[in-house]
Write an enzyme that holds these catalytic residues in place. Structure first.
Site, PDB file in Angstrom:
ATOM      1  N   GLU A  11       9.511   6.802  -5.127  1.00  0.00           N
ATOM      2  CA  GLU A  11       8.054   6.691  -5.271  1.00  0.00           C
ATOM      3  C   GLU A  11       7.439   6.880  -3.890  1.00  0.00           C
ATOM      4  O   GLU A  11       7.830   6.217  -2.933  1.00  0.00           O
ATOM      5  CB  GLU A  11       7.623   5.329  -5.829  1.00  0.00           C
ATOM      6  CG  GLU A  11       6.098   5.290  -6.025  1.00  0.00           C
ATOM      7  CD  GLU A  11       5.515   3.916  -6.420  1.00  0.00           C
ATOM      8  OE1 GLU A  11       4.329   3.890  -6.768  1.00  0.00           O
ATOM      9  OE2 GLU A  11       6.244   2.915  -6.365  1.00  0.00           O
ATOM     10  N   GLU A  36       6.551   4.305   2.007  1.00  0.00           N
ATOM     11  CA  GLU A  36       5.206   3.803   2.309  1.00  0.00           C
ATOM     12  C   GLU A  36       4.899   4.060   3.781  1.00  0.00           C
ATOM     13  O   GLU A  36       5.760   3.855   4.635  1.00  0.00           O
ATOM     14  CB  GLU A  36       5.122   2.301   1.965  1.00  0.00           C
ATOM     15  CG  GLU A  36       3.878   1.582   2.410  1.00  0.00           C
ATOM     16  CD  GLU A  36       2.566   2.234   1.967  1.00  0.00           C
ATOM     17  OE1 GLU A  36       2.412   2.590   0.784  1.00  0.00           O
ATOM     18  OE2 GLU A  36       1.691   2.413   2.837  1.00  0.00           O
ATOM     19  N   ASP A  63       5.691   8.678   6.931  1.00  0.00           N
ATOM     20  CA  ASP A  63       4.675   9.555   6.360  1.00  0.00           C
ATOM     21  C   ASP A  63       5.406  10.597   5.520  1.00  0.00           C
ATOM     22  O   ASP A  63       6.327  11.263   6.011  1.00  0.00           O
ATOM     23  CB  ASP A  63       3.886  10.231   7.486  1.00  0.00           C
ATOM     24  CG  ASP A  63       2.671  10.966   6.949  1.00  0.00           C
ATOM     25  OD1 ASP A  63       2.793  11.611   5.879  1.00  0.00           O
ATOM     26  OD2 ASP A  63       1.616  10.903   7.575  1.00  0.00           O
ATOM     27  N   ASP A  85      -3.807   8.336  -2.364  1.00  0.00           N
ATOM     28  CA  ASP A  85      -5.105   8.390  -1.673  1.00  0.00           C
ATOM     29  C   ASP A  85      -5.805   9.717  -1.973  1.00  0.00           C
ATOM     30  O   ASP A  85      -5.181  10.781  -1.886  1.00  0.00           O
ATOM     31  CB  ASP A  85      -4.892   8.245  -0.160  1.00  0.00           C
ATOM     32  CG  ASP A  85      -4.358   6.852   0.199  1.00  0.00           C
ATOM     33  OD1 ASP A  85      -4.433   5.960  -0.671  1.00  0.00           O
ATOM     34  OD2 ASP A  85      -3.863   6.670   1.322  1.00  0.00           O
ATOM     35  N   ASP A 121      -6.738   7.198 -11.416  1.00  0.00           N
ATOM     36  CA  ASP A 121      -7.977   7.035 -12.186  1.00  0.00           C
ATOM     37  C   ASP A 121      -9.071   7.919 -11.571  1.00  0.00           C
ATOM     38  O   ASP A 121     -10.224   7.811 -11.969  1.00  0.00           O
ATOM     39  CB  ASP A 121      -8.450   5.574 -12.178  1.00  0.00           C
ATOM     40  CG  ASP A 121      -8.939   5.148 -10.807  1.00  0.00           C
ATOM     41  OD1 ASP A 121      -8.340   5.592  -9.803  1.00  0.00           O
ATOM     42  OD2 ASP A 121      -9.926   4.403 -10.733  1.00  0.00           O
ATOM     43  N   THR A 160       1.274   0.021 -12.441  1.00  0.00           N
ATOM     44  CA  THR A 160       1.274  -0.199 -10.994  1.00  0.00           C
ATOM     45  C   THR A 160       0.191  -1.230 -10.680  1.00  0.00           C
ATOM     46  O   THR A 160      -0.633  -1.559 -11.542  1.00  0.00           O
ATOM     47  CB  THR A 160       0.983   1.106 -10.217  1.00  0.00           C
ATOM     48  OG1 THR A 160      -0.427   1.340 -10.203  1.00  0.00           O
ATOM     49  CG2 THR A 160       1.686   2.302 -10.824  1.00  0.00           C
ATOM     50  N   GLU A 161       0.177  -1.681  -9.432  1.00  0.00           N
ATOM     51  CA  GLU A 161      -0.843  -2.660  -9.034  1.00  0.00           C
ATOM     52  C   GLU A 161      -2.259  -2.070  -9.211  1.00  0.00           C
ATOM     53  O   GLU A 161      -3.146  -2.697  -9.789  1.00  0.00           O
ATOM     54  CB  GLU A 161      -0.611  -3.040  -7.569  1.00  0.00           C
ATOM     55  CG  GLU A 161      -1.469  -4.182  -7.114  1.00  0.00           C
ATOM     56  CD  GLU A 161      -1.286  -4.474  -5.624  1.00  0.00           C
ATOM     57  OE1 GLU A 161      -0.254  -4.090  -5.036  1.00  0.00           O
ATOM     58  OE2 GLU A 161      -2.205  -5.094  -5.059  1.00  0.00           O
ATOM     59  N   TYR A 162      -2.449  -0.838  -8.748  1.00  0.00           N
ATOM     60  CA  TYR A 162      -3.766  -0.199  -8.857  1.00  0.00           C
ATOM     61  C   TYR A 162      -4.114   0.114 -10.308  1.00  0.00           C
ATOM     62  O   TYR A 162      -5.269   0.042 -10.698  1.00  0.00           O
ATOM     63  CB  TYR A 162      -3.822   1.074  -8.005  1.00  0.00           C
ATOM     64  CG  TYR A 162      -4.181   0.796  -6.565  1.00  0.00           C
ATOM     65  CD1 TYR A 162      -3.349   0.036  -5.755  1.00  0.00           C
ATOM     66  CD2 TYR A 162      -5.361   1.279  -6.015  1.00  0.00           C
ATOM     67  CE1 TYR A 162      -3.673  -0.236  -4.427  1.00  0.00           C
ATOM     68  CE2 TYR A 162      -5.699   1.016  -4.688  1.00  0.00           C
ATOM     69  CZ  TYR A 162      -4.848   0.261  -3.909  1.00  0.00           C
ATOM     70  OH  TYR A 162      -5.175  -0.001  -2.601  1.00  0.00           O
ATOM     71  N   GLU A 163      -3.109   0.459 -11.089  1.00  0.00           N
ATOM     72  CA  GLU A 163      -3.347   0.765 -12.515  1.00  0.00           C
ATOM     73  C   GLU A 163      -3.890  -0.473 -13.223  1.00  0.00           C
ATOM     74  O   GLU A 163      -4.829  -0.386 -14.021  1.00  0.00           O
ATOM     75  CB  GLU A 163      -2.034   1.232 -13.148  1.00  0.00           C
ATOM     76  CG  GLU A 163      -2.146   1.663 -14.600  1.00  0.00           C
ATOM     77  CD  GLU A 163      -0.840   2.266 -15.102  1.00  0.00           C
ATOM     78  OE1 GLU A 163       0.108   2.409 -14.310  1.00  0.00           O
ATOM     79  OE2 GLU A 163      -0.775   2.593 -16.293  1.00  0.00           O
TER      80      GLU A 163
END
Ligand code: SAM
Length: 183
Positions: A11, A36, A63, A85, A121, A160-163
């Protein structure tokens, strides 16, 4: 590093690692690497790993631009990109993890029949990503503009956390699955 020949899934932009750690827990026969860019975020994943060590997962702070230096040709069986992002300015388009420049990098490290799965999203980023799949010469295997209402694509979905955050706000979640046809 893992001491076995199990398939490797990665990921990119894993954040605090909620998604990839859930997958690692569910699938002990698969090795996972979470990537990450920022150590402040990665630290949160390391703290979770201390509380609940998992044999089949490692993290790399880097990166993703340098991803081809990290993995061998055809070493990776699956890439996940979640809520990447958006880099909204046109001049930063090549930094988006679904730009054709990134798809070209993925092509070098992915094995035959491997796929990239992308959730967001962000409408503009999703539309851009659909175009870039084509631009890079990849094949769009599936896509939805409302993942949480799509029974087929929702099967086995790991949030996911953002989802979680954005779907609670009522935002529809987009998802695409793409593969490189010549592999
Ligand atoms: N994937 C997580 C989720 O869905 O909850 C986190 C999403 S967060 C919006 C995007 C993450 O990607 C951030 O933690 C950011 O630091 C990381 N990231 C962005 N660009 C990156 C890059 N080029 N290489 C590695 N990580 C990156």
């Amino acid at each position: 590093i893992f001491g076995n020949q199990n398939p490797l899934h990665i990921e990119i932009g894993m954040g605090k690692g909620k998604f990839i750690m859930a997958l690692a827990r569910q699938n002990p026969q698969i090795n996972y690497v979470g990537i990450e860019k920022y150590s402040s975020v990665l630290l949160r994943a390391l703290q979770k790993m201390e509380a609940e060590p998992l044999e089949n997962i490692r993290f790399i702070r880097m990166d993703a631009e340098n991803i081809c230096e990290m993995f061998d040709h055809e070493e990776v069986a699956q890439i996940y990109l979640n809520f990447s992002d958006p880099w909204p300015k046109d001049r930063h388009a090549k930094r988006r993890l679904t730009s054709h420049q990134f798809f070209e990098r993925y092509q070098q490290i992915l094995a035959s029949n491997a796929t990239v799965e992308f959730k967001t999203d962000n409408t503009a980023l999703f539309d851009f990503s659909l175009e870039e799949v084509k631009e890079a010469g990849w094949k769009l295997d599936a896509f939805t503009r409302n993942l949480h209402q799509d029974n087929t694509m929702m099967e086995g979905n790991v949030m996911t956390e953002y989802e979680e955050r954005f779907s609670k706000m009522g935002n529809p979640i987009y998802k695409l699955i793409a593969s490189f046809p010549q592999k």
